[in-house]
Design a protein around this motif. Structure first.
Motif, PDB file in Angstrom:
ATOM      1  N   ILE B 318       0.852  -1.198   0.000  1.00  0.00           N
ATOM      2  CA  ILE B 318       0.000   0.000   0.000  1.00  0.00           C
ATOM      3  C   ILE B 318       0.875   1.231   0.000  1.00  0.00           C
ATOM      4  CG2 ILE B 318      -1.802   1.254   1.248  1.00  0.00           C
ATOM      5  CD1 ILE B 318      -2.425  -1.550   2.550  1.00  0.00           C
ATOM      6  N   TYR B 319       0.670   2.094  -0.980  1.00  0.00           N
ATOM      7  CA  TYR B 319       1.453   3.314  -1.094  1.00  0.00           C
ATOM      8  C   TYR B 319       0.779   4.406  -0.273  1.00  0.00           C
ATOM      9  CZ  TYR B 319       3.696   7.342  -3.238  1.00  0.00           C
ATOM     10  OH  TYR B 319       4.384   8.499  -3.452  1.00  0.00           O
ATOM     11  N   LEU B 320       1.493   5.005   0.680  1.00  0.00           N
ATOM     12  CA  LEU B 320       0.900   5.996   1.574  1.00  0.00           C
ATOM     13  C   LEU B 320       1.505   7.378   1.370  1.00  0.00           C
ATOM     14  CD1 LEU B 320       0.926   3.891   4.869  1.00  0.00           C
ATOM     15  CD2 LEU B 320      -1.017   4.301   3.365  1.00  0.00           C
ATOM     16  N   GLY B 321       2.166   7.610   0.252  1.00  0.00           N
ATOM     17  CA  GLY B 321       2.802   8.906   0.026  1.00  0.00           C
ATOM     18  C   GLY B 321       4.221   8.886   0.558  1.00  0.00           C
ATOM     19  N   THR B 322       4.371   9.170   1.856  1.00  0.00           N
ATOM     20  CA  THR B 322       5.734   9.164   2.411  1.00  0.00           C
ATOM     21  C   THR B 322       6.230   7.750   2.638  1.00  0.00           C
ATOM     22  OG1 THR B 322       4.771   9.318   4.602  1.00  0.00           O
ATOM     23  CG2 THR B 322       5.463  11.373   3.586  1.00  0.00           C
ATOM     24  N   ASP B 323       5.301   6.830   2.891  1.00  0.00           N
ATOM     25  CA  ASP B 323       5.686   5.465   3.251  1.00  0.00           C
ATOM     26  C   ASP B 323       5.067   4.439   2.319  1.00  0.00           C
ATOM     27  OD1 ASP B 323       7.031   6.472   5.413  1.00  0.00           O
ATOM     28  OD2 ASP B 323       5.391   6.107   6.815  1.00  0.00           O
ATOM     29  N   ASN B 324       5.703   3.242   2.340  1.00  0.00           N
ATOM     30  CA  ASN B 324       5.061   2.071   1.744  1.00  0.00           C
ATOM     31  C   ASN B 324       4.681   1.127   2.876  1.00  0.00           C
ATOM     32  OD1 ASN B 324       5.094   2.527  -1.031  1.00  0.00           O
ATOM     33  ND2 ASN B 324       7.292   2.036  -1.126  1.00  0.00           N
ATOM     34  N   GLN B 325       3.477   0.634   2.834  1.00  0.00           N
ATOM     35  CA  GLN B 325       3.055  -0.327   3.848  1.00  0.00           C
ATOM     36  C   GLN B 325       2.965  -1.702   3.201  1.00  0.00           C
ATOM     37  OE1 GLN B 325       2.174  -0.124   7.354  1.00  0.00           O
ATOM     38  NE2 GLN B 325      -0.044  -0.067   7.314  1.00  0.00           N
ATOM     39  N   ARG B 339       6.492  -1.099   7.552  1.00  0.00           N
ATOM     40  CA  ARG B 339       6.472   0.201   6.900  1.00  0.00           C
ATOM     41  C   ARG B 339       7.881   0.596   6.500  1.00  0.00           C
ATOM     42  NH1 ARG B 339       2.748   5.262   8.564  1.00  0.00           N
ATOM     43  NH2 ARG B 339       1.035   3.798   8.378  1.00  0.00           N
ATOM     44  N   THR B 340       8.020   1.010   5.251  1.00  0.00           N
ATOM     45  CA  THR B 340       9.326   1.488   4.799  1.00  0.00           C
ATOM     46  C   THR B 340       9.132   2.865   4.208  1.00  0.00           C
ATOM     47  OG1 THR B 340       8.949   0.429   2.670  1.00  0.00           O
ATOM     48  CG2 THR B 340      10.235  -0.804   4.289  1.00  0.00           C
ATOM     49  N   GLN B 341      10.175   3.691   4.273  1.00  0.00           N
ATOM     50  CA  GLN B 341      10.062   5.029   3.715  1.00  0.00           C
ATOM     51  C   GLN B 341      10.095   4.949   2.208  1.00  0.00           C
ATOM     52  OE1 GLN B 341      12.865   7.671   5.531  1.00  0.00           O
ATOM     53  NE2 GLN B 341      11.387   8.122   7.163  1.00  0.00           N
ATOM     54  N   ALA B 342       9.117   5.526   1.557  1.00  0.00           N
ATOM     55  CA  ALA B 342       8.961   5.382   0.110  1.00  0.00           C
ATOM     56  C   ALA B 342      10.147   5.971  -0.636  1.00  0.00           C
ATOM     57  CB  ALA B 342       7.673   6.045  -0.339  1.00  0.00           C
ATOM     58  N   ALA B 351       7.396  -7.016  -4.066  1.00  0.00           N
ATOM     59  CA  ALA B 351       6.091  -7.002  -4.711  1.00  0.00           C
ATOM     60  C   ALA B 351       5.221  -8.100  -4.113  1.00  0.00           C
ATOM     61  CB  ALA B 351       6.281  -7.237  -6.218  1.00  0.00           C
ATOM     62  N   PRO B 352       3.898  -7.975  -4.224  1.00  0.00           N
ATOM     63  CA  PRO B 352       3.015  -9.036  -3.717  1.00  0.00           C
ATOM     64  C   PRO B 352       3.414 -10.389  -4.318  1.00  0.00           C
ATOM     65  CG  PRO B 352       1.737  -7.121  -4.311  1.00  0.00           C
ATOM     66  CD  PRO B 352       3.153  -6.823  -4.707  1.00  0.00           C
ATOM     67  N   GLY B 353       3.427 -11.395  -3.503  1.00  0.00           N
ATOM     68  CA  GLY B 353       3.822 -12.733  -3.939  1.00  0.00           C
ATOM     69  C   GLY B 353       5.255 -13.079  -3.602  1.00  0.00           C
TER      70      GLY B 353
END
Lengths: 310, 370
Positions: B318-325, B339-342, B351-353
């Motif tokens: 999930i892309y949250l702007g500042t972060d990726n979840q 959570r990682t910083q985007a 990636a999924p999978g």
């Protein structure tokens, strides 16, 4: 080209809409015209006609009715005209009676409405229902019952005597007090209901805010609650004052001949022995004019207040 | 004051002691507060934080005087106040829906409390001007509240409550009716207003972000009880129990068994066999079951061949702007949030999978014993 088409199309749609809207409003306009303006105009015309014997009218212009109302010896006689007090006194008494009834209804109706509006929502309807229950019985019957209650041999006097609180009955029937009681009883709900509606919409957080800002209960009532529910109070006062002014059942049945009010005076001209339609119409027109002038002055003062305050 | 109950704490602006509040009949009614005790210090920005129905607003209304206590005591700078009506308490409130008097101008609203305190006219005028300047609404003094925007009404409510210079200002979710941008701006403004005036603020909110950004200290409440009192760092990094860990921010809660206790650090056995060092929230005994809380930003994803605490498969990104979840599914079916910083970690995103290993930043896991 395209723009022109679309704009003219838009115009015709909106004018069609306006036409439909006017047609849908037509029943209201027609009802108001026939049943409100019609009778008033008829009254106005009748008041300027000539009285005939046994209640009829002659279609001849005359100022006789107004002359009879205001002047003693006739406006057109040999001697100078003099104000005639009989009818004006009846009007004055009616205004006083209606004002007192309005104040009484306000004094009792406001706390009642406040009480009901501050009950839990589930019980409010029950209280409102209880308030309206007496009004399922015809006004005439209620007024007559009132007379039975307060007459010299009625239960109130009998009880007071049997408990030894009184030696002789208090005379209540045929007094101003009786008229007042009748008016108060008849019109109290008209005060309660609009005030209830206003208090129910009132945001009680405003009272909390006032208390939070060091206002005691009375200050909160005067400076916050009353101004907020003022429209309801004004509506209630008008709804009590206007019918009280023209009431004839309570003055007639409870007040007797001595405590004549406007309603009885007018009623007598149309139904009673006097049978003078033009004069009755003139009495009604004078009353209507007084009320309109009062409302106009009030509205003008309100507008001035709003300009000053805003 | 006898020895048993003790003297009210001298340093406290507000002391709430063993306060209980039951709405309705004492035995069957709804218990809004189940024995709350706390000290709010002078000149402190103190926040009552919790979900709706946790009792935070009831507690605020008790301090304001709008509700009575069922039992317990309330002190204001050492004076017992639980029997005083609201108009006798030197505290003022900013209401949730502002409760501005609609028939009065902005200036009349602000002057209301000052007039009730019988300040001379000139003094009232001066203080109204000051209060309106403080919230930058000087030029709106003659307007009616209905002619103002929501944010401006909010400021009038603030000015009205500050004008009498209360010892304590109570704020009942005052920002909840504003839109996001305005809310963020007001947070900064409220905090600096509190520092400028030196008045003790007691702020009620259900919004943890609001609480974390403004407060000196926060009381986290749930079911009529205080769960934890502390600074923003305390309650975020060192939650005392599962409720606090879950309510403040996002967290992963893992079922564990305590393996071995060693002075400030506890070894915990995960369900799938991994061993994890965690700081305990209280006394932990070997062999007991508990939960470990790990914040999503303290987890790191690594390729599956590298050593890691846990193994899983990325389920969703999930892309949250500042972060990726990343939502990572573990072998037992439970899901972990990472959570990682985007901006930094584009090359490390999975990636999924994808099969991944999950590592925990040392010292960030917390064992909750409750």
């Amino acid at each position: 080209m395209a723009g022109g088409v679309s704009s003219s199309g838009g115009h015709s749609v909106s004018s069609a809409y306006a036409a439909v809207r006017n047609w849908l409003l037509a029943p209201s306009w027609i009802t108001i015209a026939i049943f409100m303006l019609g009778p008033v105009l008829l009254m106005a015309v009748y008041s300027f006609l000539t009285k005939e014997f046994r209640g009829g009218v002659l279609w001849e212009f005359s100022l006789a009715s107004y002359d009879q109302f205001f002047f003693d010896r006739g406006l057109f006689g040999d001697e100078p005209p003099k104000l005639h007090w009989t009818y004006l006194a009846i009007y004055l008494r009616s205004f006083i009676q209606a004002s007192v009834a309005t104040l009484l209804c306000l004094a009792i109706g406001f706390p009642t409405a406040y009480f009901i509006a501050t009950r839990p929502a589930s019980t409010r309807m029950v209280w409102l229902f209880l308030i309206t229950i007496p009004y399922w019985v015809n006004l005439l019957i209620r007024t007559v019952s009132m007379k039975f209650l307060i007459r010299d041999t009625g239960p109130i006097n009998e009880w007071l005597i049997s408990f030894g609180l009184l030696e002789a009955p208090i005379k209540m029937v045929n007094t101003d007090f009786a008229v007042q009681l009748g008016l108060f009883y008849s019109y109290l709900p008209f005060m309660v209901l609009p005030i209830y509606a206003a208090v129910e919409r009132y945001d009680f957080a405003l009272s909390e805010a006032a208390a939070d800002l060091y206002a005691d209960r009375w200050t909160t009532l005067w400076l916050v609650l009353l101004p907020a529910v003022r429209p309801g109070i004004i509506a209630g006062c008008i709804l009590v004052f206007v019918p009280s002014l023209g009431a004839f059942l309570a003055p007639d049945l409870l007040g007797g001949a001595k405590n004549f009010m406007i309603g009885s005076l007018i009623e007598e001209q149309f139904k009673g022995a006097a049978g003078n339609w033009p004069f009755g119409a003139a009495c009604a027109m004078v009353l209507l004019t007084m009320v309109l002038v009062a409302v106009f002055l009030y509205a003008r003062q309100q507008a001035a207040n709003a300009r000053g305050g805003g | 004051m006898n020895a048993e109950t003790g003297n009210p704490s001298a340093a406290a602006a507000v002391e709430v002691r063993e306060v209980e509040k039951v709405f309705g009949p004492p035995t069957t009614g709804a218990r809004a507060l189940a024995g709350v005790s706390l000290n709010i210090l002078d000149n402190e920005f103190f926040t009552l934080l919790g979900p709706s129905g946790c009792g935070k607003t009831t507690l605020l209304r008790i301090i304001a005087g709008f509700e009575t206590v069922t039992s317990g005591r309330v002190f204001l700078f050492g004076d017992e106040i639980e029997d005083l009506p609201p108009n006798k308490r030197p505290v003022n409130t900013v209401f949730q829906q502002y409760a501005l008097f609609p028939h009065m101008s902005v200036a009349e609203n602000v002057a209301f409390g000052l007039h009730r305190l019988r300040h001379p006219k000139a003094e009232v005028a001066k203080r109204v001007d000051e209060a309106l300047d403080l919230v930058q609404l000087g030029e709106f003094a003659a307007r009616r509240p209905s002619q103002l925007s929501g944010g401006q009404q909010q400021r009038v409510a603030l000015a009205r409550a500050l004008a009498p210079r209360p010892k304590v200002l109570l704020l009942d979710e005052p920002l909840s009716a504003l839109d996001l941008k305005l809310r963020q701006a007001m947070r900064v403004e409220l905090k600096s207003l509190q520092e400028e005036t030196g008045i003790t603020f007691i702020f009620v909110t259900h919004d943890q972000e609001e609480a974390l950004t403004m407060s000196d200290r926060i009381a986290v409440m749930s079911r009529g009880e205080v769960q934890q009192i502390g600074t923003a760092h305390d309650i975020y990094d060192r939650p005392r129990n599962r409720f606090v860990a879950d309510f403040i921010g996002e967290t992963n809660l893992l079922d564990v068994t305590v393996e071995n206790v060693d002075d400030g650090s506890v070894a915990c056995r995960l369900q799938d066999g991994g061993l994890l060092q965690a700081t305990p929230s209280g006394e932990a005994a070997a062999g007991t079951a508990g939960h470990v809380s790990i914040r999503p930003e303290q987890l790191v994803l690594v390729p599956p061949q590298e050593p890691a605490l846990m193994q899983g498969v990325v389920d969703r990104l999930i892309y949250l702007g500042t972060d990726n979840q990343h939502l990572v599914q573990l072998a037992d079916g439970s899901e972990i949030r990472v959570r990682t910083q985007a901006a930094q970690q584009a090359e490390k995103d999975f990636a999924p999978g994808d099969k991944v290993g999950i590592r925990v930043n040392p010292g960030t896991a917390r064992l909750l014993v409750d």
